[in-house]
Design an enzyme around this catalytic site. Structure first.
Site, short mmCIF file in Angstrom:
data_model
loop_
_atom_site.label_atom_id
_atom_site.label_comp_id
_atom_site.label_asym_id
_atom_site.label_seq_id
_atom_site.Cartn_x
_atom_site.Cartn_y
_atom_site.Cartn_z
N CYS A 21 77.27 35.72 -47.74
CA CYS A 21 77.60 34.33 -47.43
C CYS A 21 76.52 33.35 -47.84
CB CYS A 21 77.91 34.17 -45.94
SG CYS A 21 76.57 34.70 -44.85
N HIS A 72 86.55 -2.36 -46.07
CA HIS A 72 87.41 -2.77 -47.18
C HIS A 72 86.93 -2.16 -48.49
CE1 HIS A 72 88.42 -5.78 -50.42
NE2 HIS A 72 89.61 -5.58 -49.90
#
Length: 773
Positions: free
Chosen positions: A493, A116
């Site tokens: 990269c 929640h």
């Protein structure tokens, strides 16, 4: 730059007015790439140096600081006074919602990423850390180990990392102006056909997020991260520990099945864009338990037969310096079948997508090569698989093979390696480690600060590319490979590609692509454009720009199709509104407005609420025009609850509540899928993805209706939840997106959580024991 927002707005406005390339170039150069960082995520300020006191799950991104409060009422009171607070709770329930809304951030001890607290926090964009199990709370504050912080003392939480700090730490971040999209679109126009900015991504979520931020492909996918997942690691260990070919083959077959799924998702997320997949790189010991821990357990007599087998394997595989030992392509050579399995899975995934009409573009990258013969052998594995699959389109255009240049020898012998490569990608992180003989994990926190303070190194070489040493190796690798194969594709990269000055250097060397982490992609897009113009690889007067990009605001409303959400009209079933029921609504909702009573009961019971207030059980918050249940009211509710929740009601709800809990797990996943995409916030830019979420909600509601109706047979007022949920689901289907997980707006999530709390309170269920946070 003191105000990057003003600089961006002014630069784009001036370029639109001039409507020529020179004005665009001036606009692109008016902003430093590093000034964009604060727009894409709130973070701790760069000069903050503090140790976290604990770590939980990163539930909702961003950083928040404030005074500790332990309940919703205190959070609301503090917000009304203009104070910033962090609401700390064991877990949250619907009656905490107003306090959650008032808080700057939320910290819970229990709960997960679909709890929640997590769903509500993400719905509001409030930073949250959940599941911080080391935190202990009592009525006066919290304790973590030997750190004690009382109510009112300040803490800082980082919802992007899950870290929690004592005290108030400085943050950085701001909202990007609309003109930034235009500026980056112009940057992409400059770079088009010259340099691609790609993203380093290991999951479908990373890939999608990188694409949303403007990446033109994946420059590095590290497949070892796929192997570390909890459902994969046992299979990897079976392969490592196998003593016979049959066991090894079975493990590889299982790994191939899950790898095909992984690769299909990744390639589909980047459809038509290039995806560079690096085959397994780390040494095998990283997939086994720690040697020291196993030896200690053996000394304590705690190892069983399986543990003894693992210890023997770890000892057998142990290397004095594993990062320059048996890893990368060397694994593929000494453990026959491992790389072949990955290649087969990757090519099968590509073939599957191609058969579905997609255009996967696969670049298979071989790591840690040092010799041309290694690369020739590895390329033959790919060729053999493609021949076996019989897909000429894949072999001719959609699958290419290359190497990661991360050792000095590979850079120096790139001319020979290029004979067997379609592309090279310079792994500047490892190349820096190899060149300096620095272990990044060891030196960044210890040695490098001292070296920088002494003036030996001007900067951290893992953050700023060393152009004289590492950069010279990259340059030699570029020159050598292009002598052999002029059209070979070259990229970088390492994270250096996201550093502006480093990217500038790489672009000047003639690289075709640079790749970095998702949040650095926008910075790299701007930096690459600046570098291309500065070094003359691109001439501004040769480019046509769209000067109307983003100039006018447009809006479009579309109704998403989906399953019809059934509604019986039974929500108007009659039931008596009593003092007990009004107290019950106040108990489960926490703070209730007139509209809230109308939603829950069908009317505003003004006379009953007034009498409860007069009796000192309820308080009216005039500034917010809402009602709050006081402690005396909670006691009164407990006294009269048996009248609402009779034995017959409790017994009748028991079976349908089991069905509800099953649905609840599905619903929490739906909410998380709407708000997040594989751990990253969903920016709702992908209409197809959002439409799929809406359709899933419509289907979910159809499954929920029979369960609600079965409860309505026991307790007629439960049927109001069906009508309210149907209205929320219809709203979502028709484009009212806040009706999905919005807070305090009668969203489906609002109503479902109230429904759950109603059932929990009626049946006297302990949420902690049940675990349904």
């Amino acid at each position: 730059m003191s105000d990057p927002t003003a600089a961006i707005v002014d630069a784009v406005r001036d370029a639109r007015g001039a409507r020529n390339g020179l004005a665009v170039a001036a606009a692109l150069n008016a902003v430093r790439p590093e000034d964009l960082a604060g727009y894409f995520h709130t973070s701790l300020a760069g000069d903050v140096a503090a140790d976290a006191i604990t770590e939980g799950l990163p539930a909702s991104p961003g950083v928040a600081a404030g005074a500790i409060v332990l309940d919703a009422e205190a959070a609301v009171a503090a917000a009304d006074e203009g104070r910033s607070v962090i609401l700390v709770r064991p877990e949250t329930s619907p009656d905490d919602v107003l306090g959650m809304q008032a808080a700057a951030g939320i910290l819970t001890i229990r709960g997960g990423l679909v709890s929640h607290a997590a769903v509500v926090a993400r719905g509001w964009g409030i930073p949250a850390v959940v599941g911080a199990g080391e935190v202990h709370v009592d009525e006066t504050g919290l304790t973590v180990g030997d750190v004690r912080l009382g109510v009112g003392e300040e803490i800082t939480i980082d919802g992007s990392t899950g870290l929690v700090y004592a005290g108030r730490l400085a943050t950085a971040g701001s909202e990007a102006p609309a003109e930034l999209d235009t500026l980056l679109a112009w940057a992409d126009t400059v770079a088009e056909g010259s340099v691609q900015v790609r993203v380093n991504a290991d999951t479908e979520g990373d890939a999608s997020h990188g694409r949303d931020l403007g990446a033109k492909g994946i420059g590095l996918c590290r497949t070892e991260h796929m192997f570390l997942a909890h459902d994969r690691l046992p299979i990897v260990r079976r392969f490592i520990l196998a003593h016979d070919a049959e066991t090894e083959a079975r493990a590889l077959a299982e790994l191939e099945e899950v790898q095909i799924v992984d690769f299909e998702r990744l390639l589909e997320a980047m459809n038509e864009l290039p995806v560079t997949i690096r085959l397994l790189d780390p040494p095998l010991h990283e997939f086994l338990p720690d040697l020291g821990e196993l030896i200690a357990a053996e000394a304590r007599g705690e190892l069983d037969a399986a543990g003894e087998t693992e210890l023997a394997a770890v000892r057998r595989l142990h290397e004095a310096n594993p990062m320059i030992g048996t890893r990368g392509v060397r694994l593929g050579v000494v453990r026959s079948g491992l790389y072949q399995m990955q290649v087969h899975a990757l090519c099968t995934a590509a073939a599957n997508l191609f058969d579905r009409g997609l255009q996967p573009r696969v670049e298979i990258m071989i790591p840690l090569v040092v010799d041309a013969e290694e690369l020739r052998l590895a390329r033959s594995w790919v060729t053999d698989v493609l021949d076996e699959l019989g897909h000429p389109e894949l072999a001719s255009t959609l699958v290419t093979v290359g190497a990661m240049i991360e050792t000095p020898r590979a850079a120096l012998t790139a001319a020979a390696l290029a004979e067997h490569a379609d592309f090279f990608s310079f792994g500047t992180n490892d190349l820096t480690q190899m060149t300096y003989a620095f272990s990044r994990d060891d030196v960044e926190a210890k040695l490098l600060p001292a070296y920088q303070a002494a003036g030996i190194l001007p900067a951290n070489p893992f953050a700023v590319l060393d152009q004289e040493g590492v950069g010279r190796l990259v340059q030699l690798g570029c020159e050598g490979s292009r002598r052999t194969k002029p059209q070979i594709k070259l990229g970088a990269c390492g994270e250096h590609a996201g550093h502006p000055a480093s990217a500038d250097f790489l672009v000047r060397l003639g690289l075709d692509s640079v790749s970095c982490s998702p949040f650095r992609v926008p910075m790299a897009r701007l930096g690459v454009a600046q570098a291309l113009l500065a070094c003359g690889r691109v001439h501004i007067n040769d480019i046509e720009f769209d000067f109307d990009h983003g100039a006018a605001e447009t809006s479009a409303t579309s109704a998403a199709g989906g399953a019809e959400t059934p509604s019986s009209g039974l929500g108007a079933a009659t039931f008596e509104i009593t003092e007990a029921l009004v107290l019950h609504v106040l108990r489960i909702r926490g703070f209730v407005t007139g509209a809230g009573f109308e939603a829950s009961l069908g009317t505003v019971p003004a006379d009953i609420v007034a009498s409860l207030a007069e009796a000192g059980l309820v308080r009216h918050l005039e500034a917010r025009d809402m009602y709050q249940l006081l402690p005396e009211g909670k006691e009164r509710h407990l006294e009269i609850l048996p009248g609402l929740a009779t034995d017959a009601v409790r017994g009748g709800l028991e079976r349908p509540y089991e069905d509800f809990l099953t649905l609840n797990l599905v619903f929490k996943e739906l909410c998380t899928g709407w708000q997040m995409r594989d751990g990253e916030p969903n920016d709702h830019s992908d209409a197809a993805y959002d439409d799929a979420c809406r359709q899933k909600l419509a289907g979910f509601h159809a499954e929920a209706v029979p369960v609600i109706r079965s409860m309505g047979e026991i307790l007629p007022r439960m049927l109001r939840y069906e009508t309210r949920l149907a209205e929320a689901a219809d709203g979502v289907t028709n484009g009212l997106d806040n009706r999905f997980t919005g807070v305090m707006c009668e969203s489906y999530h609002d109503i479902w959580m109230e429904f759950h709390e109603d059932l929990v309170v009626l049946q006297g269920i302990d949420r902690v024991k049940e675990g349904s946070f």
